[in-house]
Design an enzyme around this catalytic site. Structure first.
Site, PDB file in Angstrom:
ATOM      1  N   ALA A 209       0.857  -1.193   0.000  1.00 30.65           N
ATOM      2  CA  ALA A 209       0.000   0.000   0.000  1.00 30.65           C
ATOM      3  C   ALA A 209       0.888   1.237   0.000  1.00 30.65           C
ATOM      4  O   ALA A 209       2.012   1.208   0.523  1.00 30.65           O
ATOM      5  CB  ALA A 209      -0.873  -0.004   1.256  1.00 30.65           C
TER       6      ALA A 209
ATOM      7  N   GLY B  26       0.685  -5.239   0.725  1.00 28.78           N
ATOM      8  CA  GLY B  26      -0.452  -5.369  -0.190  1.00 28.78           C
ATOM      9  C   GLY B  26      -0.056  -5.937  -1.552  1.00 28.78           C
ATOM     10  O   GLY B  26      -0.894  -6.503  -2.251  1.00 28.78           O
TER      11      GLY B  26
ATOM     12  N   GLU C 292       0.018  -9.581  -0.880  1.00 24.29           N
ATOM     13  CA  GLU C 292      -1.382 -10.025  -0.691  1.00 24.29           C
ATOM     14  C   GLU C 292      -2.125 -10.128  -2.024  1.00 24.29           C
ATOM     15  O   GLU C 292      -2.974 -10.995  -2.207  1.00 24.29           O
ATOM     16  CB  GLU C 292      -2.109  -9.076   0.266  1.00 24.29           C
ATOM     17  CG  GLU C 292      -1.606  -9.218   1.707  1.00 24.29           C
ATOM     18  CD  GLU C 292      -2.181  -8.160   2.624  1.00 24.29           C
ATOM     19  OE1 GLU C 292      -1.965  -6.954   2.347  1.00 24.29           O
ATOM     20  OE2 GLU C 292      -2.852  -8.501   3.609  1.00 24.29           O
TER      21      GLU C 292
ATOM     22  N   GLU D  71       4.169  -5.631   7.386  1.00 20.72           N
ATOM     23  CA  GLU D  71       3.290  -4.588   7.953  1.00 20.72           C
ATOM     24  C   GLU D  71       3.596  -4.280   9.415  1.00 20.72           C
ATOM     25  O   GLU D  71       3.447  -3.149   9.868  1.00 20.72           O
ATOM     26  CB  GLU D  71       1.808  -5.009   7.837  1.00 20.72           C
ATOM     27  CG  GLU D  71       1.205  -4.792   6.462  1.00 20.72           C
ATOM     28  CD  GLU D  71       1.426  -5.942   5.514  1.00 20.72           C
ATOM     29  OE1 GLU D  71       2.286  -6.805   5.788  1.00 20.72           O
ATOM     30  OE2 GLU D  71       0.728  -5.986   4.488  1.00 20.72           O
TER      31      GLU D  71
END
Ligand code: COA
Length: 259
Positions: free
Chosen positions: A67, A110, A113, A133
């Site tokens: 992200a 992300g 993911e 994270e």
């Protein structure tokens, strides 16, 4: 075809290439990119000629570095409750096309993911995957805690998430985190070899095989077997089943019609 700002798409011969395109920030996933991925996946889903969606990152150094941390810093608690990135990745997992993540360079947070939400992962010899994270004081929130443990087992998932360790492509392959491991030079040939096999299959069978695996996975064995059985009942009624079985017996290639 739509014009996009932070991704590029190419739709060619059954393959929908979706390239994350912010190489200066290692393809970090900002709000615009996520909205564009959502739109592009809908575009691919609605095109019955598309059989495979291939996610990759521009620049060769990174699939996606997670992200966008500048945007992440500003996010408020209730913003984590909207479907957001987790919802988008569920949509990708649920889509009826086969999906492949091509991990060249970093697939972190992300980005990792997103790769976990795809059906098949291919890593190159410069690939580095991880869910770091916790280094930022947050946890993986786009399906990472659940998909990673289902793919590599709880032990590896806890190790990777709690330590934030970055796993290289060859180790990722040994752990079962990726299904293919190749040099960067071998990558195109490997992708061609995987996609060539998938595009020969019937779209209804691709869709139902995927759904039986993804939706059956967390159910009781008995319920999952029923999903498989009912899916088989659907494909038994298709022209594609007649075509596939006839083609075998007539020693020719099948010509599947998606019906
Ligand atoms: N969000 C926003 N910007 C990011 C980013 C992210 N997730 N990842 C990288 N960038 C930016 C950097 O800030 C840098 O910007 P700058 O040129 O303005 O300084 C640029 O991308 C290049 O990154 P840099 O760290 O210099 O490249 P590198 O090749 O040395 O390292 C990474 C690459 C991916 C290892 C490193 O950038 C990194 O650790 N990124 C964050 C990964 C992360 O924690 N992701 C989880 C987010 S939830």
């Amino acid at each position: 075809m739509s014009i996009y700002q932070n991704i590029e798409v190419e739709n060619n011969q059954g393959l929908f290439w979706l390239t994350l395109n912010r190489p200066d920030v290692r393809n970090a996933l900002d709000a615009t990119m996520l909205q564009e991925i959502d739109q592009a996946v809908t575009e691919a889903e609605e095109d019955e000629n598309v059989k495979v969606i291939i996610f990759r990152g521009a620049g060769g150094k990174s699939f996606a570095a997670g992200a966008d941390i500048k945007q992440l810093k500003e996010r408020e608690p209730l913003e984590a409750l909207v479907p957001g990135m987790q919802g988008l990745y569920k949509k990708i997992e649920d889509c009826s096309k086969a999906t492949i993540a091509v991990v060249e360079g970093y697939a972190l947070g992300g980005g990792c993911e997103l790769a976990l939400a795809c059906d098949i992962r291919v890593a190159t010899d410069n690939a580095k995957l991880g869910l770091p994270e916790l280094n930022l004081g947050i946890i993986p929130g786009a399906g990472g805690t659940q998909r990673l443990s289902r793919i590599v087992g709880k032990g590896h998932a806890l190790d990777m998430i709690l330590t934030g360790k970055i796993v290289k492509g060859d180790d990722a392959y040994r752990m079962g985190l990726v299904q293919y491991y190749v040099t960067q030079e071998e990558l195109d040939e490997q992708i061609d070899s995987i996609t060539e096999k998938i595009v020969q299959k019937g779209p209804v069978a691709i869709k139902l095989a995927k759904h039986a695996i993804h939706h059956g996975y967390d159910l009781s064995g008995e319920a999952a077997m029923w999903i498989e059985k009912l899916s088989q009942a659907v494909v038994f009624g298709t022209e594609d089943k007649q075509e596939g079985t006839s083609a075998f017996l007539e020693k020719r290639k099948p010509d599947f019609k998606n019906r």
